[in-house]
Design a protein around this motif. Structure first.
Motif, PDB file in Angstrom:
ATOM      1  N   VAL A  56       4.066  11.047  10.015  1.00 15.66           N
ATOM      2  CA  VAL A  56       4.601  11.152   8.656  1.00 15.66           C
ATOM      3  C   VAL A  56       5.323   9.853   8.346  1.00 15.66           C
ATOM      4  N   TYR A  57       5.489   9.590   7.067  1.00 14.65           N
ATOM      5  CA  TYR A  57       6.053   8.315   6.635  1.00 14.65           C
ATOM      6  C   TYR A  57       7.358   8.541   5.877  1.00 14.65           C
ATOM      7  N   THR A  58       8.301   7.644   6.086  1.00 16.89           N
ATOM      8  CA  THR A  58       9.572   7.695   5.379  1.00 16.89           C
ATOM      9  C   THR A  58       9.921   6.291   4.894  1.00 16.89           C
ATOM     10  N   GLY A  59      10.902   6.216   4.006  1.00 22.81           N
ATOM     11  CA  GLY A  59      11.376   4.918   3.548  1.00 22.81           C
ATOM     12  C   GLY A  59      10.621   4.391   2.345  1.00 22.81           C
ATOM     13  N   ASP A  60      10.843   3.124   2.065  1.00 22.87           N
ATOM     14  CA  ASP A  60      10.301   2.465   0.877  1.00 22.87           C
ATOM     15  C   ASP A  60       8.911   1.920   1.172  1.00 22.87           C
ATOM     16  N   LEU A  61       7.882   2.605   0.673  1.00 23.99           N
ATOM     17  CA  LEU A  61       6.508   2.216   0.974  1.00 23.99           C
ATOM     18  C   LEU A  61       6.096   0.923   0.270  1.00 23.99           C
ATOM     19  N   MET A  62       6.917   0.443  -0.678  1.00 22.46           N
ATOM     20  CA  MET A  62       6.599  -0.810  -1.343  1.00 22.46           C
ATOM     21  C   MET A  62       6.837  -2.017  -0.449  1.00 22.46           C
ATOM     22  N   PHE A  63       7.702  -1.861   0.551  1.00 23.12           N
ATOM     23  CA  PHE A  63       8.020  -2.960   1.455  1.00 23.12           C
ATOM     24  C   PHE A  63       7.859  -2.439   2.883  1.00 23.12           C
ATOM     25  N   ARG A  64       6.740  -2.742   3.509  1.00 25.92           N
ATOM     26  CA  ARG A  64       6.361  -2.080   4.753  1.00 25.92           C
ATOM     27  C   ARG A  64       6.643  -2.913   6.005  1.00 25.92           C
ATOM     28  N   GLY A  65       7.341  -4.015   5.870  1.00 22.59           N
ATOM     29  CA  GLY A  65       7.631  -4.835   7.027  1.00 22.59           C
ATOM     30  C   GLY A  65       8.818  -4.320   7.814  1.00 22.59           C
ATOM     31  N   HIS A  66       9.057  -4.949   8.961  1.00 20.64           N
ATOM     32  CA  HIS A  66      10.254  -4.685   9.750  1.00 20.64           C
ATOM     33  C   HIS A  66      11.474  -5.021   8.895  1.00 20.64           C
ATOM     34  N   PRO A  67      12.583  -4.311   9.056  1.00 22.11           N
ATOM     35  CA  PRO A  67      13.766  -4.587   8.235  1.00 22.11           C
ATOM     36  C   PRO A  67      14.157  -6.058   8.202  1.00 22.11           C
ATOM     37  N   TYR A  68      14.103  -6.727   9.352  1.00 19.38           N
ATOM     38  CA  TYR A  68      14.478  -8.136   9.381  1.00 19.38           C
ATOM     39  C   TYR A  68      13.424  -9.015   8.709  1.00 19.38           C
ATOM     40  N   GLN A  69      12.168  -8.607   8.806  1.00 21.18           N
ATOM     41  CA  GLN A  69      11.117  -9.326   8.102  1.00 21.18           C
ATOM     42  C   GLN A  69      11.294  -9.188   6.593  1.00 21.18           C
ATOM     43  N   ASN A  70      11.586  -7.975   6.142  1.00 19.42           N
ATOM     44  CA  ASN A  70      11.855  -7.769   4.720  1.00 19.42           C
ATOM     45  C   ASN A  70      13.043  -8.602   4.264  1.00 19.42           C
ATOM     46  N   LEU A  71      14.090  -8.624   5.088  1.00 18.15           N
ATOM     47  CA  LEU A  71      15.285  -9.391   4.731  1.00 18.15           C
ATOM     48  C   LEU A  71      14.944 -10.863   4.552  1.00 18.15           C
ATOM     49  N   ASP A  72      14.144 -11.403   5.454  1.00 15.10           N
ATOM     50  CA  ASP A  72      13.761 -12.812   5.349  1.00 15.10           C
ATOM     51  C   ASP A  72      12.963 -13.064   4.072  1.00 15.10           C
ATOM     52  N   GLN A  73      12.045 -12.168   3.756  1.00 13.57           N
ATOM     53  CA  GLN A  73      11.223 -12.356   2.564  1.00 13.57           C
ATOM     54  C   GLN A  73      12.047 -12.217   1.287  1.00 13.57           C
TER      55      GLN A  73
END
Length: 298
Positions: A56-73
């Motif tokens: 099953v999936y949780t969280g924001d499906l618009m941004f699927r990277g690792h939290p730190y990867q999302n932070l960098d982007q």
């Protein structure tokens, strides 16, 4: 209004064309913290939970990277936005998340409507700013749609599945309700020569609603749709109840309704009218019909 294409440094966000002022503001999943460091970037990150029956999936499906990867982007995007001046990442002009008494105090903040997904990475960007604005006197409606992702109102048609996304339809209808409410209150203030936005100074809190998916089986037992309709009808009931007399007969400001995202004229209308006559208030509030679907999506 006030934004300059030559960059933030030359923009004057408090100045609109022809001396107009904001009558209200609408925010769909606003990005208010360019430093990208609120806890929701981590706790609402997209994830797959694996079990015996599959995943099953949780969280924001618009941004699927690792939290730190999302932070960098996100941070790279923010730095591109502000250019070479990294101090603007925490400047309230670019990041309202960091606004304080200097920017928000003194009254005169317009009513604001926030529609945000409960599972999105930048949930805190709405929650923190909404609480601050309410603390400094603004009328705030904050709708948190449980399980929804970033900018979910854009997917009202149902993401190509042929069935409308109920939460998005509801959000767009409430947006239309907010526009009509603010426009009506502004007209009343203008007719009687009163200030708009209202010069409110007393602190408050956002009128917050957690919106669950009422189309799922069984939800009628614990939250009938009639209760949701009643909740919608009670929204924005305070807008226009703190209109202040003008500083002078010739200095009443012009106003304009500004939407910070796509807006829709809905089927709902709730008026709260107030006039100042011999320092007595006059108010009129007709009923609001049940909101079912938007009349127009723009």
């Amino acid at each position: 209004g006030g934004w300059n294409p030559y960059g933030i440094d030359t923009s004057v966000p408090n100045e609109l064309p022809n001396g107009k002022m904001l009558a209200g503001a609408i925010f769909f999943s606003p990005w208010t913290n360019l430093r990208c460091d609120s806890p929701d970037y981590y706790f609402n990150s997209f994830a797959r939970i694996v079990g015996a029956d599959g995943g099953v999936y949780t969280g924001d499906l618009m941004f699927r990277g690792h939290p730190y990867q999302n932070l960098d982007q996100f941070t790279a995007n923010a730095e591109s936005y502000v250019g070479t001046n990294s101090s603007l990442l925490t400047d309230p002009v670019a990041s309202p998340f960091f606004a304080g008494e200097r920017e928000l105090g003194g009254g005169g903040l317009p009513p604001m409507h926030f529609s945000v997904g409960g599972s999105e990475s930048i949930l805190g960007d709405s929650l923190i700013f909404a609480q601050k604005a309410a603390l400094y006197g603004a009328d705030i409606q904050l709708d948190v749609h449980v399980g929804m992702w970033h900018d979910f109102p854009m997917y009202s048609e149902g993401c190509g599945h042929g069935a409308e996304l109920w939460q998005a339809i509801r959000s767009l209808n409430k947006t239309g309700m907010f526009i009509k409410k603010v426009a009506a209150a502004r007209r009343v203030a203008s007719d009687f020569g009163l200030l708009w936005p209202p010069a409110k100074f007393h602190p408050g809190t956002p009128q917050t609603s957690y919106v669950y998916d009422l189309t799922r089986d069984g939800t009628e037992q614990w939250f009938p749709k009639a209760l949701d309709t009643a909740t919608i009808q009670m929204s924005y009931i305070d807008i226009g109840l703190s209109v202040a007399p003008p500083a002078s007969a010739s200095s009443g400001p012009s106003v304009v309704v500004v939407a910070a995202a796509s807006s829709v004229l809905g089927a709902a209308l709730m008026l709260a009218m107030q006039a100042l006559a011999a320092r007595a208030w006059v108010r009129r509030s007709p009923e609001v019909p049940e909101v079912k679907r938007p009349l127009l999506i723009a």
